[in-house]
Design a protein around this motif. Sequence first.
Motif, PDB file in Angstrom:
ATOM      1  N   GLY B  53       0.672  -1.190   0.120  1.00 22.01           N
ATOM      2  CA  GLY B  53       0.213  -0.072  -0.109  1.00 22.01           C
ATOM      3  C   GLY B  53       0.836   1.330   0.065  1.00 22.01           C
ATOM      4  N   SER B  54       2.167   1.132  -0.046  1.00 21.37           N
ATOM      5  CA  SER B  54       2.848   2.267  -0.129  1.00 21.37           C
ATOM      6  C   SER B  54       4.135   2.107  -1.016  1.00 21.37           C
ATOM      7  CB  SER B  54       3.426   2.779   1.166  1.00 21.37           C
ATOM      8  OG  SER B  54       4.234   1.792   2.016  1.00 21.37           O
ATOM      9  N   LYS B  55       4.687   3.287  -1.143  1.00 22.41           N
ATOM     10  CA  LYS B  55       6.127   3.136  -2.263  1.00 22.41           C
ATOM     11  C   LYS B  55       7.114   2.369  -1.506  1.00 22.41           C
ATOM     12  CE  LYS B  55       5.500   7.470  -4.403  1.00 22.41           C
ATOM     13  NZ  LYS B  55       6.241   9.078  -4.752  1.00 22.41           N
ATOM     14  N   ALA B  56       7.684   1.774  -2.449  1.00 23.84           N
ATOM     15  CA  ALA B  56       9.013   0.649  -2.073  1.00 23.84           C
ATOM     16  C   ALA B  56      10.152   1.620  -1.599  1.00 23.84           C
ATOM     17  CB  ALA B  56       9.442  -0.063  -3.178  1.00 23.84           C
ATOM     18  N   THR B  57      11.022   0.970  -0.748  1.00 24.67           N
ATOM     19  CA  THR B  57      12.105   2.065  -0.260  1.00 24.67           C
ATOM     20  C   THR B  57      13.200   1.187  -1.138  1.00 24.67           C
ATOM     21  OG1 THR B  57      11.065   2.285   2.010  1.00 24.67           O
ATOM     22  CG2 THR B  57      13.652   2.460   1.558  1.00 24.67           C
ATOM     23  N   TYR B  58      13.986   1.883  -1.635  1.00 27.74           N
ATOM     24  CA  TYR B  58      15.290   1.374  -2.561  1.00 27.74           C
ATOM     25  C   TYR B  58      16.608   1.840  -1.872  1.00 27.74           C
ATOM     26  CZ  TYR B  58      11.963   0.694  -6.384  1.00 27.74           C
ATOM     27  OH  TYR B  58      10.705   0.425  -7.326  1.00 27.74           O
ATOM     28  N   GLU B  59      17.491   0.743  -2.136  1.00 28.54           N
ATOM     29  CA  GLU B  59      18.794   0.718  -1.620  1.00 28.54           C
ATOM     30  C   GLU B  59      19.601   1.575  -2.460  1.00 28.54           C
ATOM     31  OE1 GLU B  59      19.869  -0.728   1.589  1.00 28.54           O
ATOM     32  OE2 GLU B  59      17.506  -0.584   1.523  1.00 28.54           O
ATOM     33  N   GLN B  60      20.562   2.163  -1.890  1.00 31.56           N
ATOM     34  CA  GLN B  60      21.513   3.126  -2.460  1.00 31.56           C
ATOM     35  C   GLN B  60      22.181   2.689  -3.905  1.00 31.56           C
ATOM     36  OE1 GLN B  60      24.388   4.911  -0.161  1.00 31.56           O
ATOM     37  NE2 GLN B  60      24.702   6.592  -1.344  1.00 31.56           N
ATOM     38  N   GLY B  61      22.177   3.300  -4.955  1.00 27.93           N
ATOM     39  CA  GLY B  61      22.519   2.629  -6.170  1.00 27.93           C
ATOM     40  C   GLY B  61      21.666   1.862  -7.189  1.00 27.93           C
ATOM     41  N   VAL B  62      20.400   1.696  -6.674  1.00 27.98           N
ATOM     42  CA  VAL B  62      19.378   1.127  -7.227  1.00 27.98           C
ATOM     43  C   VAL B  62      18.416   1.953  -7.815  1.00 27.98           C
ATOM     44  CG1 VAL B  62      17.398  -0.924  -7.085  1.00 27.98           C
ATOM     45  CG2 VAL B  62      19.486  -1.102  -5.654  1.00 27.98           C
ATOM     46  N   GLU B  63      18.109   1.909  -9.249  1.00 23.76           N
ATOM     47  CA  GLU B  63      17.387   2.811  -9.810  1.00 23.76           C
ATOM     48  C   GLU B  63      15.825   2.337  -9.846  1.00 23.76           C
ATOM     49  OE1 GLU B  63      20.362   2.502 -13.516  1.00 23.76           O
ATOM     50  OE2 GLU B  63      18.822   3.517 -14.037  1.00 23.76           O
ATOM     51  N   LYS B  64      15.240   3.393  -9.077  1.00 21.89           N
ATOM     52  CA  LYS B  64      13.642   2.942  -8.969  1.00 21.89           C
ATOM     53  C   LYS B  64      13.003   2.969 -10.251  1.00 21.89           C
ATOM     54  CE  LYS B  64      13.742   6.175  -6.084  1.00 21.89           C
ATOM     55  NZ  LYS B  64      13.139   6.838  -4.868  1.00 21.89           N
ATOM     56  N   ASP B  65      13.523   3.703 -11.139  1.00 25.58           N
ATOM     57  CA  ASP B  65      12.546   3.706 -12.502  1.00 25.58           C
ATOM     58  C   ASP B  65      12.966   2.544 -13.324  1.00 25.58           C
ATOM     59  OD1 ASP B  65      13.094   7.249 -12.904  1.00 25.58           O
ATOM     60  OD2 ASP B  65      11.505   6.000 -11.682  1.00 25.58           O
ATOM     61  N   LYS B  66      14.155   1.859 -12.885  1.00 28.17           N
ATOM     62  CA  LYS B  66      14.585   0.620 -13.674  1.00 28.17           C
ATOM     63  C   LYS B  66      13.904  -0.589 -12.952  1.00 28.17           C
ATOM     64  CE  LYS B  66      17.657  -1.953 -16.441  1.00 28.17           C
ATOM     65  NZ  LYS B  66      17.643  -1.629 -17.491  1.00 28.17           N
ATOM     66  N   PHE B  67      13.816  -0.803 -11.822  1.00 25.72           N
ATOM     67  CA  PHE B  67      13.271  -1.677 -11.098  1.00 25.72           C
ATOM     68  C   PHE B  67      12.199  -1.141 -10.451  1.00 25.72           C
ATOM     69  CE2 PHE B  67      16.943  -4.468 -11.845  1.00 25.72           C
ATOM     70  CZ  PHE B  67      17.769  -3.390 -12.039  1.00 25.72           C
ATOM     71  N   LEU B  68      10.819  -1.434 -11.101  1.00 22.02           N
ATOM     72  CA  LEU B  68       9.506  -1.101 -10.562  1.00 22.02           C
ATOM     73  C   LEU B  68       9.099  -2.166  -9.562  1.00 22.02           C
ATOM     74  CD1 LEU B  68       8.211   0.636 -13.813  1.00 22.02           C
ATOM     75  CD2 LEU B  68       9.328   1.874 -11.789  1.00 22.02           C
ATOM     76  N   ILE B  69       8.632  -1.681  -8.144  1.00 19.27           N
ATOM     77  CA  ILE B  69       8.088  -2.560  -7.483  1.00 19.27           C
ATOM     78  C   ILE B  69       6.826  -2.066  -7.015  1.00 19.27           C
ATOM     79  CG2 ILE B  69       8.057  -3.249  -5.114  1.00 19.27           C
ATOM     80  CD1 ILE B  69      11.496  -3.228  -5.256  1.00 19.27           C
ATOM     81  N   ASN B  70       5.959  -3.143  -7.124  1.00 14.17           N
ATOM     82  CA  ASN B  70       4.293  -2.823  -6.677  1.00 14.17           C
ATOM     83  C   ASN B  70       4.041  -3.788  -5.700  1.00 14.17           C
ATOM     84  OD1 ASN B  70       1.447  -3.390  -7.182  1.00 14.17           O
ATOM     85  ND2 ASN B  70       1.757  -1.364  -8.004  1.00 14.17           N
ATOM     86  N   HIS B  71       3.471  -3.529  -4.725  1.00 14.57           N
ATOM     87  CA  HIS B  71       3.057  -4.413  -3.572  1.00 14.57           C
ATOM     88  C   HIS B  71       1.393  -4.000  -3.284  1.00 14.57           C
ATOM     89  CE1 HIS B  71       4.392  -6.355   0.515  1.00 14.57           C
ATOM     90  NE2 HIS B  71       3.076  -7.150   0.216  1.00 14.57           N
ATOM     91  N   ALA B  72       0.716  -4.447  -4.180  1.00 12.74           N
ATOM     92  CA  ALA B  72      -0.753  -3.799  -3.958  1.00 12.74           C
ATOM     93  C   ALA B  72      -1.574  -4.661  -3.246  1.00 12.74           C
ATOM     94  CB  ALA B  72      -1.389  -4.117  -5.582  1.00 12.74           C
ATOM     95  N   SER B  73      -1.012  -5.697  -2.895  1.00 12.04           N
ATOM     96  CA  SER B  73      -1.807  -6.544  -1.868  1.00 12.04           C
ATOM     97  C   SER B  73      -0.844  -7.260  -0.789  1.00 12.04           C
ATOM     98  CB  SER B  73      -2.657  -7.697  -2.552  1.00 12.04           C
ATOM     99  OG  SER B  73      -1.909  -8.924  -3.095  1.00 12.04           O
ATOM    100  N   LEU B  74      -1.693  -7.840   0.116  1.00  7.54           N
ATOM    101  CA  LEU B  74      -0.736  -8.326   1.299  1.00  7.54           C
ATOM    102  C   LEU B  74      -0.146  -9.720   0.943  1.00  7.54           C
ATOM    103  CD1 LEU B  74      -3.287  -7.542   4.304  1.00  7.54           C
ATOM    104  CD2 LEU B  74      -0.928  -6.848   3.821  1.00  7.54           C
ATOM    105  N   THR B  75      -0.470 -10.136  -0.176  1.00  3.60           N
ATOM    106  CA  THR B  75       0.104 -11.478  -0.673  1.00  3.60           C
ATOM    107  C   THR B  75       0.932 -11.255  -1.892  1.00  3.60           C
ATOM    108  OG1 THR B  75      -1.974 -12.009  -1.638  1.00  3.60           O
ATOM    109  CG2 THR B  75      -1.591 -13.014   0.413  1.00  3.60           C
ATOM    110  N   LEU B  76       0.960 -10.053  -2.475  1.00  2.00           N
ATOM    111  CA  LEU B  76       1.744 -10.327  -3.748  1.00  2.00           C
ATOM    112  C   LEU B  76       2.689  -8.930  -3.917  1.00  2.00           C
ATOM    113  CD1 LEU B  76       1.903 -11.414  -6.737  1.00  2.00           C
ATOM    114  CD2 LEU B  76       0.113  -9.881  -7.250  1.00  2.00           C
ATOM    115  N   SER B  77       3.752  -9.001  -4.325  1.00  2.00           N
ATOM    116  CA  SER B  77       4.683  -8.077  -4.592  1.00  2.00           C
ATOM    117  C   SER B  77       5.270  -8.424  -5.912  1.00  2.00           C
ATOM    118  CB  SER B  77       5.953  -7.969  -3.560  1.00  2.00           C
ATOM    119  OG  SER B  77       6.922  -7.052  -3.990  1.00  2.00           O
ATOM    120  N   THR B  78       5.342  -7.484  -6.961  1.00  2.00           N
ATOM    121  CA  THR B  78       6.044  -7.728  -8.409  1.00  2.00           C
ATOM    122  C   THR B  78       7.233  -6.897  -8.507  1.00  2.00           C
ATOM    123  OG1 THR B  78       4.457  -5.995  -9.473  1.00  2.00           O
ATOM    124  CG2 THR B  78       3.884  -8.450  -9.127  1.00  2.00           C
ATOM    125  N   LEU B  79       8.012  -7.366  -9.108  1.00  2.00           N
ATOM    126  CA  LEU B  79       9.320  -6.397  -9.404  1.00  2.00           C
ATOM    127  C   LEU B  79       9.436  -6.520 -11.129  1.00  2.00           C
ATOM    128  CD1 LEU B  79      12.251  -5.154  -9.141  1.00  2.00           C
ATOM    129  CD2 LEU B  79      13.102  -7.571  -9.051  1.00  2.00           C
TER     130      LEU B  79
END
Lengths: 112, 114
Positions: B53-79
């Motif tokens: 339900g919120s934005k992912a937190t990316y580690e330093q050096g990881v491009e957020k526009d390159k690696f899109l993460i969606n966690h739309a439900s309590l059982t599913l996250s996609t990269l």
Amino acid sequence: SQQGEEDPQALSIQEGENATMNCSYKTSINNLQWYRQNSGRGLVHLILIRSNEREKHSGRLRVTLDTSKKSSSLLITASRAADTASYFCATVVRGSARQLTFGSGTQLTVLP
Amino acid sequence: GAVVSQHPSRVICKSGTSVKIECRSLDFQATTMFWYRQFPKKSLMLMATSNEGSKATYEQGVEKDKFLINHASLTLSTLTVTSAHPEDSSFYICSARDFGGGYTFGSGTRLTVV
């Protein structure tokens, strides 16, 4: 970023011998965990030791933790060929978002 | 015990295309999932922490526009690896905190970009 280093990087032993792997970390931790990974597969949790514990056993596994030296060791006794895998220590850094941070890993080969 | 299902296990894609990797908790709800990347014979490097339900937190050096993460439900996250290039070829693994407070890992996805 990586939390720490493991040594040795690679270890090759005969079946029946004991295998000892060491892990060092850098920051204060809540707990330290050991994982196993077969080649190209996911990770399997082996054992967890809390920061206030010094030693823990589980079957053929024995883990020690020395928080003053920021180090841990994993001992596998009476090794088997099926123990061949990569072993990683991982820590949950105190005050973090509870993500695991992994050591560099030890590749263990147990020869039959 | 807790199970995390990760798909696909292997994918080959052409440069410039996008690839989606799914990580699903099968018998528990995971408000937080973690995505790692692993190079051959190397350790796991945390890429990002996925929060339901919120934005992912990316580690330093990881491009957020390159690696899109969606966690739309309590059982599913996609990269989603967008506009993939050969240097994105790697082993990607997800992990979720399970009901016991432990960490359960998916079986990993081997991505090859040609």
